[in-house]
Every structure is written in C-alpha cells, then in structure tokens.
Design an enzyme around this catalytic site. Sequence first.
Site, mmCIF file in Angstrom:
data_model
loop_
_atom_site.group_PDB
_atom_site.id
_atom_site.type_symbol
_atom_site.label_atom_id
_atom_site.label_comp_id
_atom_site.label_asym_id
_atom_site.label_seq_id
_atom_site.Cartn_x
_atom_site.Cartn_y
_atom_site.Cartn_z
ATOM 1 N N HIS A 30 0.947 -1.665 0.253
ATOM 2 C CA HIS A 30 0.233 0.210 -0.230
ATOM 3 C C HIS A 30 1.088 1.151 -0.167
ATOM 4 O O HIS A 30 0.429 2.547 -0.422
ATOM 5 C CB HIS A 30 -1.047 0.213 1.318
ATOM 6 C CG HIS A 30 -1.667 1.013 1.255
ATOM 7 N ND1 HIS A 30 -3.211 1.149 0.477
ATOM 8 C CD2 HIS A 30 -1.888 2.211 1.957
ATOM 9 C CE1 HIS A 30 -3.925 1.832 1.005
ATOM 10 N NE2 HIS A 30 -3.135 3.130 1.346
ATOM 11 N N LYS A 66 -7.082 13.414 -7.462
ATOM 12 C CA LYS A 66 -6.513 11.823 -7.564
ATOM 13 C C LYS A 66 -7.002 10.745 -6.868
ATOM 14 O O LYS A 66 -8.704 11.253 -6.597
ATOM 15 C CB LYS A 66 -5.091 12.246 -6.071
ATOM 16 C CG LYS A 66 -4.473 10.616 -6.232
ATOM 17 C CD LYS A 66 -3.104 11.036 -5.213
ATOM 18 C CE LYS A 66 -2.560 9.579 -4.345
ATOM 19 N NZ LYS A 66 -3.279 8.725 -4.026
ATOM 20 N N GLU A 68 -7.842 7.522 -4.581
ATOM 21 C CA GLU A 68 -7.252 6.409 -4.100
ATOM 22 C C GLU A 68 -8.475 5.683 -3.641
ATOM 23 O O GLU A 68 -9.253 5.627 -3.529
ATOM 24 C CB GLU A 68 -7.749 7.647 -2.559
ATOM 25 C CG GLU A 68 -6.790 6.725 -1.594
ATOM 26 C CD GLU A 68 -5.306 6.118 -1.435
ATOM 27 O OE1 GLU A 68 -4.904 5.370 -1.650
ATOM 28 O OE2 GLU A 68 -4.627 7.362 -1.831
ATOM 29 N N HIS A 70 -10.047 2.362 -1.110
ATOM 30 C CA HIS A 70 -10.738 2.166 0.680
ATOM 31 C C HIS A 70 -11.384 1.202 0.876
ATOM 32 O O HIS A 70 -12.322 0.480 0.836
ATOM 33 C CB HIS A 70 -10.563 2.705 1.302
ATOM 34 C CG HIS A 70 -9.854 3.958 2.309
ATOM 35 N ND1 HIS A 70 -10.718 4.415 3.258
ATOM 36 C CD2 HIS A 70 -9.113 4.046 2.273
ATOM 37 C CE1 HIS A 70 -9.569 4.827 4.779
ATOM 38 N NE2 HIS A 70 -8.811 4.584 3.580
ATOM 39 N N ASP A 92 -5.289 15.234 0.676
ATOM 40 C CA ASP A 92 -3.992 14.427 -0.592
ATOM 41 C C ASP A 92 -4.289 16.198 -1.853
ATOM 42 O O ASP A 92 -3.457 17.030 -1.820
ATOM 43 C CB ASP A 92 -4.375 13.693 -1.313
ATOM 44 C CG ASP A 92 -3.448 12.090 -1.170
ATOM 45 O OD1 ASP A 92 -2.756 12.833 -0.123
ATOM 46 O OD2 ASP A 92 -4.202 10.963 -0.678
ATOM 47 N N GLY A 386 -23.991 12.038 -16.895
ATOM 48 C CA GLY A 386 -22.697 11.966 -18.135
ATOM 49 C C GLY A 386 -21.798 12.435 -17.252
ATOM 50 O O GLY A 386 -21.911 12.319 -15.892
ATOM 51 N N GLY A 475 -2.161 8.330 -9.100
ATOM 52 C CA GLY A 475 -2.828 7.699 -9.346
ATOM 53 C C GLY A 475 -2.926 6.758 -8.339
ATOM 54 O O GLY A 475 -2.697 7.440 -7.497
HETATM 55 P P1 ADP Z 1 -1.036 9.034 -0.271
HETATM 56 O O1 ADP Z 1 -0.263 8.093 0.711
HETATM 57 O O2 ADP Z 1 -0.751 10.062 -0.455
HETATM 58 O O3 ADP Z 1 -2.151 8.368 -0.694
HETATM 59 P P2 ADP Z 1 -0.045 6.922 -2.797
HETATM 60 O O4 ADP Z 1 0.407 6.109 -1.944
HETATM 61 O O5 ADP Z 1 -1.637 6.412 -2.685
HETATM 62 O O6 ADP Z 1 -0.467 8.455 -1.841
HETATM 63 O O7 ADP Z 1 0.177 7.588 -4.175
HETATM 64 C C1 ADP Z 1 2.117 7.947 -3.663
HETATM 65 C C2 ADP Z 1 2.217 9.053 -5.267
HETATM 66 O O8 ADP Z 1 1.909 7.956 -6.372
HETATM 67 C C3 ADP Z 1 1.405 10.060 -5.737
HETATM 68 O O9 ADP Z 1 1.878 11.159 -6.381
HETATM 69 C C4 ADP Z 1 0.671 8.965 -6.719
HETATM 70 O O10 ADP Z 1 -0.599 9.990 -7.236
HETATM 71 C C5 ADP Z 1 1.345 7.838 -7.199
HETATM 72 N N1 ADP Z 1 0.994 6.805 -7.471
HETATM 73 C C6 ADP Z 1 0.374 5.752 -6.973
HETATM 74 N N2 ADP Z 1 0.241 4.736 -8.206
HETATM 75 C C7 ADP Z 1 -0.224 5.477 -9.445
HETATM 76 C C8 ADP Z 1 -0.361 5.565 -10.539
HETATM 77 N N3 ADP Z 1 -1.144 4.254 -10.555
HETATM 78 N N4 ADP Z 1 -0.310 5.576 -11.441
HETATM 79 C C9 ADP Z 1 0.023 7.603 -11.290
HETATM 80 N N5 ADP Z 1 0.653 7.725 -10.164
HETATM 81 C C10 ADP Z 1 0.589 6.496 -9.728
HETATM 82 MG MG MG Z 2 -0.449 12.484 0.715
HETATM 83 MG MG MG Z 3 -3.013 4.891 -2.268
HETATM 84 MG MG MG Z 4 -3.885 9.536 0.919
HETATM 85 MG MG MG Z 5 1.447 6.919 0.246
#
Ligand code: ADP
Ligand code: MG
Ligand code: MG
Ligand code: MG
Ligand code: MG
Length: 599
Positions: A30, A66, A68, A70, A92, A386, A475
Amino acid sequence: MKYLNILEARLGRKATREEIEAFTVMWSEHCGYSHTKGYIRQLSKVGTGGNAGVVPLDDYHFLAFKVESHNHPSAIEPFNGAATGVGGIIRDVLAMGARPTAILDSLHMDKVIDGIIEGISDYGNSIGVPTVGGELRISDFYKYNPLVNVMAVGVGKNEHLIPSKATKSGQVIVIFGGATGRDGIHGASFASEDLTGEKATKLSIQVGDPFAEKLLIEAFLEMVEKGLVEGAQDLGAGGVLSATSELVARSGLGAIVHLERVPLRESDMLPIEILISESQERMAVVTSPEKAEEVLKIAKKHLLFGAVVAEVTDNGRYVAKYHDQIIIDVPAKLFEESPEEPIHDYTPSPFKKFRWIRFKDVDAHNVFERYDYMVGTDTILPPGFGPAVMRVKGSIGYSLTIHSRADIGAQDPYWGAYITVLEAIRKTLSAGAKPIAITDGINYADPDIEPLGLAGQMKGLKDACEQFNVPVASGNASLYNTYKRKGIPPTLVVGMVGKVENLNIPKPTKGHVYAIGYPDFSIEREGKLQEEIVRLVKNGHFVLSMHDYSRITTFKTALSKLGMNLRIQIPRTEPVHQMIIVFGEPKTNLPVRKIGFCC
Ligand code: ADP
Ligand code: MG
Ligand code: MG
Ligand code: MG
Ligand code: MG
C-alpha cells in the site's frame, strides 16, 4: 515480513523491533508500491507528482486531483472504511494548496451496501464538498471484495501551489489536526494482504471525524494564504512516519522527530504506535522556525491540536526520538526505497469479440440522491447525465468523470484497461470538454498468483494514454483484493479531468433521438468518432456516451427530473462498440439511425 532479509542487508545489521514495525508499514504494498512502481514509472506523466496530480486550468488556477482506494477497510467496516476514504483523498488534494471542490466515487459491489454509501455521503456532506459523480457497478465479482475508489478534485491559485517536500535543513515540521490515538495501526499492511489475513480486524480501521476535517481544510488554507506553508503532506497510511519521512526523503534530507510532542488522545501509547498510528484528520506542514508559532496559532483558532514535531536536517538520517530515547535511526531514503518486484513484458492479443457480462442495471439515483452534489453552487451538470461539469467562479470550468470496464477486464486485462481510457475520453468530449489528464486507480487481485494480468492492465493503460494523448497526473494501486485467494477481475478505474471553455453545454432536448456510429469497435475509427462527438456538441446536440447500457436507467431518471421522458430502442451492439446517442437531428457522415424520442 517478507522483506526482512533485504532490510537487514541494507542496514548491514540486525533490525530492531521498532524498525521492523516501521518498515512493515513503509514497505507494505500500500505504501511502497513494490509490484507496481516499475509499471507506473513507464506511464507518460504530467506534472511533478506529489500528494495529488496537478495540471494548469487557466493562467491563474491549477487543478489538483487524485483517486484513492479504501477497499480493504470498507470490506470490514463499510461506514468508517468508506468515510475515511473520502477524508484521506480530500487531504491529498488539500496538501497541494488547493481547495477541495468535488468528490467522485467508483463503487463495485455485489449489492448496494448501505454502510458504504452512508460513509461517503456522511463525510462528504459534512465537509461541504459536493459528490458530483461516480459509478455504481453491481456484480457478484465483488461479493467478498467490494471496491471503494474515491476521487477528489481541488482548485488552487498558482501562487499557492505547495511542494510535497521539505526544501532545506533548518525547516521544521508541524503536525496539526485531530489528536492521535491507536486507530488504524497496521492499516497499511492490512490493506496489502488477503482479506482473510490476521490483520483483518476492526482495530486496523481508522475512524473518521468530518467536522475535524472541515476545520482542517479551513485552517490549512488560511496557512497557505498567509504564506506560512513551505511544503506539506497529509497524514494517511503510515501516519507520522510516512508523512515526515517522505517529506524529507524526496529532497535527500533527514529529520529528527520528537514523538513525545505529538498531541495524543490516548495515554500510554508506545512511541512506535505514535509513529505509525493512522488517526485521521491530520496534516504535516513544513515551515521556517520563525513562522511555526503563527502556524500553531491558526490551528488553535480552528480548535485543532498542533505541535512542532520535527526538524529537517541535512545529514539524510531519519531519527525518531521519544524524549531522549532513540526509537529509530536509519537513512531516510531507505523508507522510500521499498524493494521492487520484477515487472513483466506483456504482448497484447489482437482485439477480439467480447462476451456480454452484464452488470446489474440499477438506478444510481438511489445512491447519489443521498449525496449533496450542489453544495457550493458550482455544479453545472449534476450526476446522472454523464460527466459532471463544474465552474470556476467567473471564468471557465472543468469536467469530471470516473469510469471502469471490469466486464471487459475480466476477459482481457489489456483491452479492459485500454477501452476504459477511450470511453473516459468520449465521455469527457461529450460534456464539451477537452481531456487534460487522468488519475488511474489500479484494482487487482494477487500479483504473485497472476502477474501477467497486472502487466496487461498496466500496458493497456499506458498504450491508450499514449495513443490518445492523455497523460497521467496521479493514481493509486490496490492489490490483494482477494478472499481465500480468489480475487476480483482486473478493474482499472480511470478518473479524467477536462477543460471546459464554454459553460453553455448542450442539455437534453425534446424531439427525436439518434444512434450514431458503429455497433462494434475498431481502433482506426476511434479518432473519427471522437472528432464527431466534439463537432456534434459544438452544434448544440446533447451527446450521451453510453457504453454497456447498464447505466441507462440512471439516465432516464435524471431526465424525468427535468420533466422529460425517454422512449428509445437501445441499439444492439457488441459490449465494446463505437455508438453514441444524440439528441436532435444530426448532420453527420457516420452511420446514423433514429432510435426513438424524448418528450
Ligand atoms: P498517499 O500516500 O498520499 O495516499 P499514494 O501512496 O496513494 O498517496 O500515492 C503516492 C504517489 O504515487 C502519489 O503521487 C500518486 O499519485 C502516485 N501514484 C500511485 N499510484 C499511481 C498510479 N497508478 N499511476 C500514477 N501515479 C501513481
Ligand atoms: Mg498523501
Ligand atoms: Mg494510495
Ligand atoms: Mg492519501
Ligand atoms: Mg502513500
């Protein structure tokens, strides 16, 4: 812990108990993206990355957005799992210096799970951010593993864009927001394993407090306005540890963290628990020492806790202390450098005829009527029609859509992902918008059992984005959506933002309704179809880009709320087709057919 040997080799010594706890979190799938980093690196990207993706909207504003997931928490504790999913992604976007303006949710489940819907509506409605769109996909595929993907969007002024890192030694890190308790300890590692794993207990689930989040938003934006924020990160998975270590590691710096200063809501917490707790509604702000007092004052004014918890250093070490006792002392970079699993080349099969795998046709009004989608009064096109269209006061607007095609992904991960991107583009165009970028939500089963499915999903995403010129801005990846090792089909969720120059978008009109295009799919025709959508919308036609028809009931209800009644014969098509539904008699060179009327 699978990676213990790697950790000890890199440390050059045995790891302590606290280090093992800390790396279990930071190197979990994660937080550490072991199986997906290699693929994500290959995507064509836009912006600098960070807590959320950032793209310019006009000369003065940027959009931050972004998606996320859960999924794991929502399976165990639907209400809190979904609610904190909203809270987390809002922070975020906030961390980039943007005011959160919209939420979209993509839900995959075997039936409407009320707790999840209520969790999203309760949280979103309480913080005053409208939930303007989403998708509700009902299928037995998700019986044990519901997917809750939430996308948040925010608008910021260019001069307020905040980096997701510290920039020099001597800066301090303030943590402010709600107080820290024991909730969500091990949440990140739980989210990285099968649902039958030992961490699947309610103890791993965070508890949300939307009222604290509302205060947090206002306090943080006030700090930004006053020029007090030099860097920021939300506290999510991995809590204080993840936020502080990532802030400094990204710039090759180090930190000394004083855990006894973190405001607690439970006494007798162990230092390591303070470090990794995933208590919600907290932010980390990087600022200069002389500004710290003002930051704390603003937090206090908004009834929030706050403390200067860390100093930024230039020696690259991450030191966590509890009073004089050193809990952790390792190179900060080590947290970022989670082990990478090998990635696989994937050769797509030629496009083929797919079977219809029908998702249940449900009226999503039953869900989104529970959401407040108008709060803020900037929603131009409400849910059901849409994409959502939002305006930025006084100037232009942006479109938002979230889309997936797991029915195709289940048959071919590459084409499932590819077609999802194409259809998100068509939807965006149908709102009179120009696609700007996407945020991709990878949802997958067990990459150790079926590595090629993940490779196919990632390649389909990459190819479609490159071939149709839509870069990726941000992402998320959620793996191990399995129960007793049986998993979900590859489910790519694509969130797309588009730019709307003319807010006068066509609305559905009474009169004849037409189907334009082809009942099957060929890549060569796609560009033509997309151009045709643009042209039709320009000429004032309402265009509905409908894909698997399980969303038609929702659309009909939306129309009935405008006092309109849709009587059409749904065109016969393949599950992947190039047919659009157009209101009013169109001039077009593509095949066209009258399919009914709207009265
Ligand atoms: P956070 O810990 O803030 O919730 P994440 O751990 O979900 O963030 O993501 C960490 C970073 O990696 C972010 O900058 C996110 O946009 C990038 N990232 C994660 N998965 C992808 C993906 N599938 N495509 C593009 N960027 C991603
Ligand atoms: Mg973050
Ligand atoms: Mg995440
Ligand atoms: Mg986050
Ligand atoms: Mg993270």
